[in-house]
Design a protein around this motif. Structure first.
Motif, PDB file in Angstrom:
ATOM      1  N   ALA A 199      17.412  53.503 -27.684  1.00 14.73           N
ATOM      2  CA  ALA A 199      16.487  53.392 -26.550  1.00 14.73           C
ATOM      3  C   ALA A 199      15.914  51.984 -26.454  1.00 14.73           C
ATOM      4  CB  ALA A 199      15.364  54.420 -26.686  1.00 14.73           C
ATOM      5  N   VAL A 200      15.494  51.443 -27.577  1.00 14.80           N
ATOM      6  CA  VAL A 200      14.910  50.099 -27.587  1.00 14.80           C
ATOM      7  C   VAL A 200      15.932  49.071 -27.076  1.00 14.80           C
ATOM      8  CG1 VAL A 200      14.037  48.251 -29.085  1.00 14.80           C
ATOM      9  CG2 VAL A 200      13.220  50.597 -29.393  1.00 14.80           C
ATOM     10  N   SER A 201      17.193  49.232 -27.493  1.00 17.76           N
ATOM     11  CA  SER A 201      18.253  48.312 -27.043  1.00 17.76           C
ATOM     12  C   SER A 201      18.403  48.343 -25.528  1.00 17.76           C
ATOM     13  CB  SER A 201      19.591  48.669 -27.692  1.00 17.76           C
ATOM     14  OG  SER A 201      19.529  48.488 -29.081  1.00 17.76           O
ATOM     15  N   LEU A 202      18.378  49.557 -24.958  1.00 13.94           N
ATOM     16  CA  LEU A 202      18.584  49.673 -23.514  1.00 13.94           C
ATOM     17  C   LEU A 202      17.328  49.297 -22.721  1.00 13.94           C
ATOM     18  CD1 LEU A 202      20.863  52.794 -22.957  1.00 13.94           C
ATOM     19  CD2 LEU A 202      21.462  50.399 -23.219  1.00 13.94           C
ATOM     20  N   ILE A 203      16.157  49.485 -23.312  1.00 14.23           N
ATOM     21  CA  ILE A 203      14.924  49.093 -22.624  1.00 14.23           C
ATOM     22  C   ILE A 203      14.915  47.579 -22.390  1.00 14.23           C
ATOM     23  CG2 ILE A 203      12.399  48.892 -22.930  1.00 14.23           C
ATOM     24  CD1 ILE A 203      12.494  51.749 -24.134  1.00 14.23           C
ATOM     25  N   TRP A 204      15.625  46.835 -23.223  1.00 11.49           N
ATOM     26  CA  TRP A 204      15.752  45.388 -23.005  1.00 11.49           C
ATOM     27  C   TRP A 204      16.285  45.114 -21.597  1.00 11.49           C
ATOM     28  CZ3 TRP A 204      19.348  41.845 -21.529  1.00 11.49           C
ATOM     29  CH2 TRP A 204      19.054  40.497 -21.757  1.00 11.49           C
ATOM     30  N   TYR A 205      17.289  45.895 -21.174  1.00 12.84           N
ATOM     31  CA  TYR A 205      17.860  45.705 -19.833  1.00 12.84           C
ATOM     32  C   TYR A 205      16.850  46.076 -18.745  1.00 12.84           C
ATOM     33  CZ  TYR A 205      22.389  45.129 -22.086  1.00 12.84           C
ATOM     34  OH  TYR A 205      23.412  44.667 -22.867  1.00 12.84           O
ATOM     35  N   LEU A 206      16.056  47.109 -19.001  1.00 12.56           N
ATOM     36  CA  LEU A 206      15.029  47.487 -18.024  1.00 12.56           C
ATOM     37  C   LEU A 206      14.034  46.347 -17.835  1.00 12.56           C
ATOM     38  CD1 LEU A 206      14.163  51.185 -19.044  1.00 12.56           C
ATOM     39  CD2 LEU A 206      15.818  50.403 -17.355  1.00 12.56           C
ATOM     40  N   GLU A 207      13.555  45.797 -18.946  1.00  9.54           N
ATOM     41  CA  GLU A 207      12.522  44.747 -18.890  1.00  9.54           C
ATOM     42  C   GLU A 207      13.046  43.439 -18.325  1.00  9.54           C
ATOM     43  OE1 GLU A 207       9.835  46.042 -22.801  1.00  9.54           O
ATOM     44  OE2 GLU A 207      11.127  44.289 -22.882  1.00  9.54           O
ATOM     45  N   ASN A 208      14.259  43.059 -18.742  1.00  8.38           N
ATOM     46  CA  ASN A 208      14.750  41.712 -18.458  1.00  8.38           C
ATOM     47  C   ASN A 208      15.677  41.609 -17.253  1.00  8.38           C
ATOM     48  OD1 ASN A 208      13.791  39.920 -20.862  1.00  8.38           O
ATOM     49  ND2 ASN A 208      14.482  41.833 -21.795  1.00  8.38           N
ATOM     50  N   VAL A 209      16.195  42.748 -16.791  1.00  5.50           N
ATOM     51  CA  VAL A 209      17.137  42.692 -15.669  1.00  5.50           C
ATOM     52  C   VAL A 209      16.709  43.606 -14.518  1.00  5.50           C
ATOM     53  CG1 VAL A 209      19.543  42.896 -14.956  1.00  5.50           C
ATOM     54  CG2 VAL A 209      19.009  42.184 -17.289  1.00  5.50           C
ATOM     55  N   PHE A 210      16.628  44.909 -14.771  1.00  2.00           N
ATOM     56  CA  PHE A 210      16.367  45.867 -13.694  1.00  2.00           C
ATOM     57  C   PHE A 210      14.984  45.667 -13.061  1.00  2.00           C
ATOM     58  CE2 PHE A 210      19.867  48.102 -15.733  1.00  2.00           C
ATOM     59  CZ  PHE A 210      20.546  48.636 -14.652  1.00  2.00           C
ATOM     60  N   SER A 593      26.165  46.276 -19.811  1.00  2.00           N
ATOM     61  CA  SER A 593      26.102  44.823 -20.005  1.00  2.00           C
ATOM     62  C   SER A 593      27.018  44.078 -19.046  1.00  2.00           C
ATOM     63  CB  SER A 593      26.430  44.447 -21.459  1.00  2.00           C
ATOM     64  OG  SER A 593      27.671  44.966 -21.840  1.00  2.00           O
ATOM     65  N   SER A 594      28.156  44.680 -18.657  1.00  2.00           N
ATOM     66  CA  SER A 594      29.079  43.961 -17.771  1.00  2.00           C
ATOM     67  C   SER A 594      28.674  44.068 -16.301  1.00  2.00           C
ATOM     68  CB  SER A 594      30.514  44.469 -17.956  1.00  2.00           C
ATOM     69  OG  SER A 594      30.619  45.837 -17.622  1.00  2.00           O
ATOM     70  N   ASN A 595      28.174  45.227 -15.860  1.00  2.00           N
ATOM     71  CA  ASN A 595      27.826  45.415 -14.442  1.00  2.00           C
ATOM     72  C   ASN A 595      26.361  45.168 -14.133  1.00  2.00           C
ATOM     73  OD1 ASN A 595      30.460  46.135 -14.187  1.00  2.00           O
ATOM     74  ND2 ASN A 595      30.111  48.188 -13.429  1.00  2.00           N
ATOM     75  N   PHE A 596      25.493  45.323 -15.148  1.00  2.00           N
ATOM     76  CA  PHE A 596      24.056  45.193 -14.908  1.00  2.00           C
ATOM     77  C   PHE A 596      23.374  44.326 -15.966  1.00  2.00           C
ATOM     78  CE2 PHE A 596      25.506  49.226 -13.148  1.00  2.00           C
ATOM     79  CZ  PHE A 596      24.997  49.182 -11.854  1.00  2.00           C
ATOM     80  N   GLY A 597      24.164  43.528 -16.670  1.00  2.00           N
ATOM     81  CA  GLY A 597      23.624  42.794 -17.814  1.00  2.00           C
ATOM     82  C   GLY A 597      22.932  41.496 -17.478  1.00  2.00           C
ATOM     83  N   THR A 598      23.199  40.954 -16.281  1.00  2.00           N
ATOM     84  CA  THR A 598      22.532  39.720 -15.856  1.00  2.00           C
ATOM     85  C   THR A 598      21.862  39.968 -14.506  1.00  2.00           C
ATOM     86  OG1 THR A 598      24.428  38.843 -14.624  1.00  2.00           O
ATOM     87  CG2 THR A 598      24.340  38.358 -16.987  1.00  2.00           C
ATOM     88  N   LEU A 599      20.948  39.095 -14.150  1.00  2.00           N
ATOM     89  CA  LEU A 599      20.251  39.244 -12.873  1.00  2.00           C
ATOM     90  C   LEU A 599      21.234  39.212 -11.706  1.00  2.00           C
ATOM     91  CD1 LEU A 599      17.222  36.887 -13.625  1.00  2.00           C
ATOM     92  CD2 LEU A 599      17.133  39.379 -13.435  1.00  2.00           C
ATOM     93  N   ASP A 600      22.260  38.357 -11.809  1.00  5.98           N
ATOM     94  CA  ASP A 600      23.238  38.242 -10.716  1.00  5.98           C
ATOM     95  C   ASP A 600      24.109  39.486 -10.595  1.00  5.98           C
ATOM     96  OD1 ASP A 600      22.539  35.626  -9.851  1.00  5.98           O
ATOM     97  OD2 ASP A 600      23.595  34.787 -11.579  1.00  5.98           O
TER      98      ASP A 600
END
Length: 861
Positions: A199-210, A593-600
């Motif tokens: 969960a903590v690993s995936l929350i990184w994407y919520l905070e930093n990208v989504f 990480s490939s489809n939603f891993g960066t802001l772009d």
């Protein structure tokens, strides 16, 4: 200025940069063997040449060893294999980072499927009012799952992130430092993560990208399409499975569930705090500064000081910010209003929950739990259930279940499964109190086969002293039979007075989940996709009949074999007979990480999903509807593919082949996820208990990708041989759905490489079975090229196939090593006095080789 074609942009910004930075990378001294980076390109060439000569992986490695390693011992060869694996893993990271850095250059961020494209089409067609109505009623929900297909540990993901930025800036010194860091950073986790770690690993994407991307998308729409008016609808929703997905995962406990929910709330409050702190530097004028300072202080205490204590409510936060907004407009010439409204947009999207934590459990577990619950009541002398409950018909049980209520105490039960399942309902209540209703308001029933499965869950919730539960019960239909019967199951529920009353309280909406991956595992590629399409039509029809708005939640995963591929094209192709109120999809592992891993990439893919919804509802309502004849053709194709796949699945060598010739049994040793690789604890491999991810992944490691193509060639060949080729050809050119289906299958073929395992055709036990797969592969490839009028696979996606080819070339030596190790294990096991220590070493090589191949494939496992 002239814009280069996409493939030229790819060659310039990805391929050429990879060659440059890889040449730097392979000269860095990572280890005691200084010539590893020199030998790897030679080994790659040896592999390519060897497979063209139809040599086996063992012959290829032995030839390389004899030519370049100067009488090396087996121990030295093994050491070099491990070094090669380490280098290849890192080459893939480098390529990922370069592709991510080039994403906005290679992909037209303002082109087809973008928000700008939506606006321009709307203006040109005078559809502004329809578009606004769409935006106020449509939702995209991306649900991040804990399915273990992401092999990058946290530190490596951090390096990818930093490396991507350094490549974008062309900072050569920084790139070299990061490549050196990458060479010394371990790629494997010594211990399995627990669900909270995931969960903590995936929350990184919520905070930093989504967080940023979702807010920017909605803010853009408000400013440019709604002329500054706020969108009241939560256009973009986030879902979350780690910590709530109990299906087959005994490590998801009630404590973990509550802990993850708390972390989600703390994370979103932290995001708000950071924005509030930045606003505080700008909103320094009279009448506003004290309000902002007070909000910042309360958010700070809620994030950093409290032990679960919140010093501000959502209502207070919104009220105060709107007060600030009014003062800025009235007294301060709307200074910094845009930044404030950007924050208000995010609070509307994410509340205090950030992402909805879904609870999921298997219907077979519910059967055990409910039997326990009924016996508990019967033994206690209660009249809630009749004494003959277990002898009642399904219809009679449904009547009983619709009336039951109680106040169960999980502590009264000895069975741990019963206790934890009942506790999960209590956890939903607690999360709703702390995070708001959207913190956890969905209960998903895996392997749902009947209305009884749903009503047992409904009753179980109400027996937890919850008369009118604020929970959506979501049946997940997975097998071909369950998909075909799904509309009948839903009609039973819609006509049940108590369940109907529950739906009315939930806005007359019913979410229905459809599982691609288990459908493919059960019925093959064509039948799974066609069954889901047909199920959606039947479910839409029955739902509309009873005034219910059906919402479809697709367990799409990443690869075509799990429902992935060109996702936005798939949704744009569904047509008016399928309800299109929301797009809900699961996103897993490396697809995140490939489809939603960066802001772009996140912005690009979410905008494409929104565009697919707009295309269906606003711009082309009458398009994409299949005629009766086209429906008949697709049904026949699916049946033909299904029968071919069943023949393979029922072949006596199917399970032994996966056990002995694939990497299936090694998945459980990778320590990448908390979930076991199969549902049961039995030693023997039962196909029904086998999880879809290791199943699909094992075929991917073999480079055979059976779940993504098997049966397609046979189905098309029937139409060719019976003089009906024009029918399927016309269908391909007229139906976006069918075309997308076949293009996704083409992707599976493009990621296959049969020469890798061609040696198996001479195997006394499995030669015939391998030949069946090879024959179907060749026929499918021939006929897909024929129907698309292509000379090569995916030639209409030149940048896509170029990326695949580079990735496949990078991992070819790794796959050769993997097959070499599997062959050596089989050899050693045949020895009378088997060298167990040496077998363990080769088994470790196989396990390590899984990582790089999966990461390189991005959406194939």
């Amino acid at each position: 200025m002239y814009t280069l074609p996409k493939i030229e942009r790819f060659n310039q910004d990805v391929l050429s940069k990879y060659h440059i930075y890889n040449s730097v990378f392979i000269t860095l001294p990572f280890d005691s063997i200084d010539n590893t980076g020199v030998l790897l390109p030679l080994f790659t060439e040896t592999c390519e040449t060897g497979f063209k000569k139809e040599e086996t992986p063992k012959e290829i490695f032995d030839f390389f060893s004899n030519k370049f390693l100067n009488n090396a011992s087996e121990e030295e060869k093994i050491e070099l294999m491990f070094r090669f694996i380490q280098y290849i893993e890192r080459q893939i990271v480098l390529f990922d980072a370069i592709e991510d850095a080039a994403f906005p250059v290679v992909n037209n961020m303002e082109g087809r499927g973008s928000l700008r494209d939506i606006k321009e089409k709307s203006d040109a067609r005078e559809k502004d009012d329809e578009l606004i109505d769409f935006l106020e009623n449509f939702n995209v929900r991306t649900v991040l799952t804990a399915h273990p297909t992401q092999f990058y540990p946290g530190p490596v993901l951090g390096i990818i992130n930093d490396l991507t930025e350094a490549i974008r800036q062309n900072d050569l010194l920084k790139i070299k430092q990061l490549l050196a860091q990458l060479g010394k950073t371990p790629f494997i986790q010594k211990e399995k993560p627990n669900p909270y770690d995931e969960a903590v690993s995936l929350i990184w994407y919520l905070e930093n990208v989504f967080y940023a991307t979702s807010g920017e998308i909605v803010h853009y729409l408000q400013k440019n399409i709604l002329e500054g008016n706020a969108i009241k609808n939560q256009l973009i929703k986030l879902g979350f499975w780690p910590g709530g997905d109990r299906d087959g995962n005994p490590f998801v406990t009630t404590d973990i569930t509550l802990k993850v929910a708390d972390r989600l709330r703390t994370s979103i409050l932290k995001c708000y705090y950071v924005e509030m702190r930045n606003l505080k530097r700008k909103l320094t004028f009279s009448g506003v500064d004290t309000l902002v300072s007070d909000l910042e202080h309360k958010l700070y205490r809620s994030v950093f000081y409290s032990k679960g204590e919140i010093f501000i409510t959502l209502d207070e936060l919104l009220t105060q910010l709107n007060k600030v907004r009014s003062i800025i407009i009235e007294k301060h010439q709307s200074l910094y209003l845009d930044e404030l409204e950007a924050l208000l947009v995010k609070i509307n999207l994410f509340g205090f929950h950030f992402a909805t934590l879904d609870i999921r459990q298997n219907s077979k577990i519910h059967n055990i739990v409910f039997k326990d619950v009924v016996n508990y009541y019967l033994n206690s002398g209660s009249t809630i259930f009749p004494a003959n409950y277990f002898d009642l018909s399904e219809e009679e049980k449904l009547v009983v279940l619709s009336k039951v209520q109680g106040d169960l105490n999980p502590a009264d039960f000895e069975n741990e499964i019963t206790k934890s399942t009942l506790e999960s309902v209590q956890a939903i209540k607690t999360i709703q109190q702390n995070n708001g209703e959207e913190g956890a308001n969905r209960y998903i029933i895996s392997n749902n086969e009947s209305a009884l499965n749903v009503m047992e869950t409904f009753a179980m919730i109400r027996l937890n002293n919850w008369e009118n539960p604020t929970v959506d019960i979501i049946p997940l239909f997975e097998s071909v039979d369950d998909l075909q019967n799904a509309h009948e199951v839903m009609e039973q529920l819609y006509t049940n007075p108590e369940y109907s009353k529950h739906l009315k309280a939930r806005g007359n909406k019913q979410t229905i989940m459809l599982g691609f991956s288990d459908g493919t595992k059960d019925g093959g590629y064509l039948m799974a996709n066609w069954s889901i399409y047909q199920a959606k039509i039947s479910l839409t029809e029955i739902s509309r009949k009873y005034g219910i708005k059906a919402i479809f939640f697709d367990g799409r995963g990443g690869p075509p074999a799990r429902g992935g591929g060109k996702t936005h094209k798939f949704y744009a192709s569904l047509g008016p007979r399928i309800e299109n109120n929301e797009i809900q999809i699961t996103v897993q592992g490396q697809t995140i990480s490939s489809n939603f891993g960066t802001l772009d990439s996140c912005r690009y893919n979410i905008e494409n999903l929104l565009s697919a919804g707009v295309t269906n509802q606003v711009f082309s309502k009458e398009k994409n509807e299949l005629t009766a004849e086209e429906t008949q053709i697709l049904t026949e194709l699916a049946d033909l593919g299904y029968n071919k796949y069943l023949g393979l699945k029922n072949h006596p060598k199917f399970i032994p082949y996966l056990e002995k010739m694939s990497t299936l049994k090694y998945y459980s040793k990778t320590n990448i996820g908390s979930r076991p690789s199969k549902r049961s604890k039995s030693e023997s491999l039962d196909f029904a208990d086998l999880r879809a991810i290791p199943f699909v992944g094992s075929w991917s490691q073999l480079k055979q990708n059976v779940p993504g193509f098997f049966g397609v060639g046979t189905a098309l060949k029937h139409f060719e041989e019976t003089g009906q080729w024009d029918k399927v050809s016309d269908l391909y050119h007229n139906s976006l759905f069918f075309r997308t289906l076949l293009e996704n299958s083409m992707m599976s073929l493009a990621k296959s490489f049969l020469p890798l395992t061609a040696y198996m055709q001479k195997d006394s036990e499995f030669g015939e079975f391998w030949q069946i797969i090879n024959n179907e592969f060749q026929e499918t490839k021939r006929l897909l090229l024929k129907i698309a009028d292509h000379k090569t696979l995916m030639e209409n996606y030149p940048d896509g196939i170029a990326s695949i080819q580079i990735r496949e070339r990078i991992v070819l030596p790794l796959l050769t090593i993997q097959q070499y190790a599997l062959l050596r294990i089989n050899e050693l096991n045949k020895d009378i006095a088997a060298n167990e220590e040496l077998i363990k070493v080769y088994e470790k090589i196989v396990t390590r080789s899984l990582f790089g191949n999966t990461n390189a494939s991005r959406n194939s496992a």
